[in-house]
Design an enzyme around this catalytic site. Structure first.
Site, PDB file in Angstrom:
ATOM      1  N   HIS A 144       1.063  -1.168   0.057  1.00 55.51           N
ATOM      2  CA  HIS A 144       0.059  -0.105  -0.101  1.00 55.51           C
ATOM      3  C   HIS A 144       0.840   1.280  -0.097  1.00 55.51           C
ATOM      4  CE1 HIS A 144      -4.222  -0.537  -0.192  1.00 55.51           C
ATOM      5  NE2 HIS A 144      -4.457   0.399   0.649  1.00 55.51           N
TER       6      HIS A 144
ATOM      7  N   ASN B 104      -4.395   3.624  -4.011  1.00 52.83           N
ATOM      8  CA  ASN B 104      -3.378   2.326  -4.183  1.00 52.83           C
ATOM      9  C   ASN B 104      -4.332   1.226  -4.970  1.00 52.83           C
ATOM     10  OD1 ASN B 104      -0.770   2.568  -2.473  1.00 52.83           O
ATOM     11  ND2 ASN B 104      -2.591   3.237  -1.205  1.00 52.83           N
TER      12      ASN B 104
ATOM     13  N   ARG C 264      -7.107   1.740  -7.006  1.00 49.19           N
ATOM     14  CA  ARG C 264      -7.099   2.099  -8.285  1.00 49.19           C
ATOM     15  C   ARG C 264      -5.877   1.909  -9.245  1.00 49.19           C
ATOM     16  NH1 ARG C 264      -8.712   7.817  -7.403  1.00 49.19           N
ATOM     17  NH2 ARG C 264      -8.325   7.198  -5.235  1.00 49.19           N
TER      18      ARG C 264
ATOM     19  N   SER D 273      -3.416  -0.150  -8.567  1.00 49.56           N
ATOM     20  CA  SER D 273      -3.217  -1.605  -8.843  1.00 49.56           C
ATOM     21  C   SER D 273      -3.640  -2.164 -10.228  1.00 49.56           C
ATOM     22  CB  SER D 273      -3.616  -2.555  -7.634  1.00 49.56           C
ATOM     23  OG  SER D 273      -5.006  -2.615  -7.527  1.00 49.56           O
TER      24      SER D 273
END
Length: 349
Positions: free
Chosen positions: A197, A203, A205, A207
């Site tokens: 994170h 994070n 979105r 990823s």
């Protein structure tokens, strides 16, 4: 250190990987549609991806509202948090689709994508494009909005730069040495990224943006035409459960990769099957419909909705002729009618 020796390559894993790879190899034949048809598929998938990925993180805009917002991105002024997130996601996805062969996986490029993702978000002005400086554990809230507990402890701000450097280095080395199949590598990268994170916000979105980038770079060029984010949104409880089951073990001697990898591969298989069905439906529909009816369907695909008046302007056909085609398309299940009289409009089911 990322330990992947404990990954068990089950028959189910192998079957899904083979299915996706077969589709990847056959995409040229399966996707042998006219460019405007492919553009229409990509347009719909992009709207679904943007809407789903932002809703997973709490946004409320429907796909229809997302499309209306994106129809005028030039305004550069977005009032609500939801609008800001949608605009940033759309522009970053556009970058990925346009220049993915030229975006190497580096920490700097990951930070640049994060900056672009949050460029319209006023709340995130101070931290976009930089790793987190405050703890950001994943927490649960009750119906009143009060925090009731921590679901998952993420990496500390102090450890984040080191862990991100390790993750990127591991992925590049594993990809070059072909230590694992590309889909397994991407699955591991994504779950470790979310376990770290690394950014204060965005994070989840990011990823999904990185998932699209890595899939394209691994040769799965059909990805823009079917929304993986929509699949995840429709399986959100299973998504979070699989993440938690794997994330809590990543820093142990025997990480349990199986729950997340299984979910990830099943989501990819569902994405592929949706696209295969859409392509087949397009071929059958367009091959059997009269030309004017096919034009009506295409207009609905490209713009989300269509009216008799619009088609009269586009085609030059009379309104009476168009009414016959619209009525038949509704009867055959190709279109759904909304409203009555002059205010009525039509959309794909």
């Amino acid at each position: 250190m990322i330990k992947t020796d404990s990954i068990r390559i089950t028959p189910e894993f192998l079957a899904i990987i083979a299915e996706c790879d077969e589709f990847k190899g056959a995409w040229r034949a399966l996707g042998a549609l006219a460019p405007e048809r492919l553009n229409a598929l990509r347009h719909v998938a992009t709207i679904e991806s943007i809407g789903s990925s932002t809703r997973i993180e709490g946004a409320k805009l429907s796909d229809r509202e997302v499309e209306r917002l994106l129809s005028d991105l030039k305004i550069n002024s977005f009032i609500t948090r939801d609008e800001q997130e949608v605009a940033g996601y759309a522009e970053t996805m556009g970058t990925i689709f346009e220049v993915w062969p030229h975006i190497p996986l580096t920490e700097n490029h990951i930070k640049q994508l994060h900056r672009d993702l949050l460029r319209h978000s006023e709340k995130d002005d101070r931290h976009r494009g930089g790793y987190k400086t405050l703890p950001n554990s994943v927490v649960a809230f009750d119906e009143t909005g009060q925090q009731i507990g921590i679901i998952f402890e993420t990496a500390s701000p102090f450890d984040t730069p080191r862990l991100m450097a390790e993750l990127v280095e591991w992925y590049i080395e594993a990809r070059e040495t072909r230590r694992l199949h590309p889909l397994l590598l991407i699955a591991v990268f994504v779950v470790v990224f979310l376990e770290i994170h690394p950014f204060q916000d965005g994070n989840g979105r990011l990823s999904r943006i990185l998932t699209t980038l890595l899939l394209l770079q691994a040769g799965y060029t059909y990805v823009p035409y079917s929304s993986l984010e929509s699949v995840i949104e429709n399986s959100k409880e299973a998504y979070y459960l699989a993440l938690r089951q794997t994330q809590g073990t990543i820093r142990t001697d025997t990480p349990n990769w199986q729950p997340w990898i299984l979910f990830f591969l099943q989501a990819l298989a569902q994405q592929k099957r949706r696209l295969a069905a859409k392509v087949e439906r397009e071929k059958i529909t367009l091959a059997t419909l009269p030309e004017l009816a096919a034009q009506i369907i295409e207009q609905a695909r490209q713009h989300g909705r269509v009216t008799i008046g619009e088609m009269a302007k586009v085609t030059g056909a009379s309104r009476n002729t168009l009414k016959v085609h619209f009525r038949r398309l509704v009867e055959q299940g190709h279109l759904t009618r909304y409203g009555t009289g002059k205010g009525s409009w039509y959309a794909l089911p």
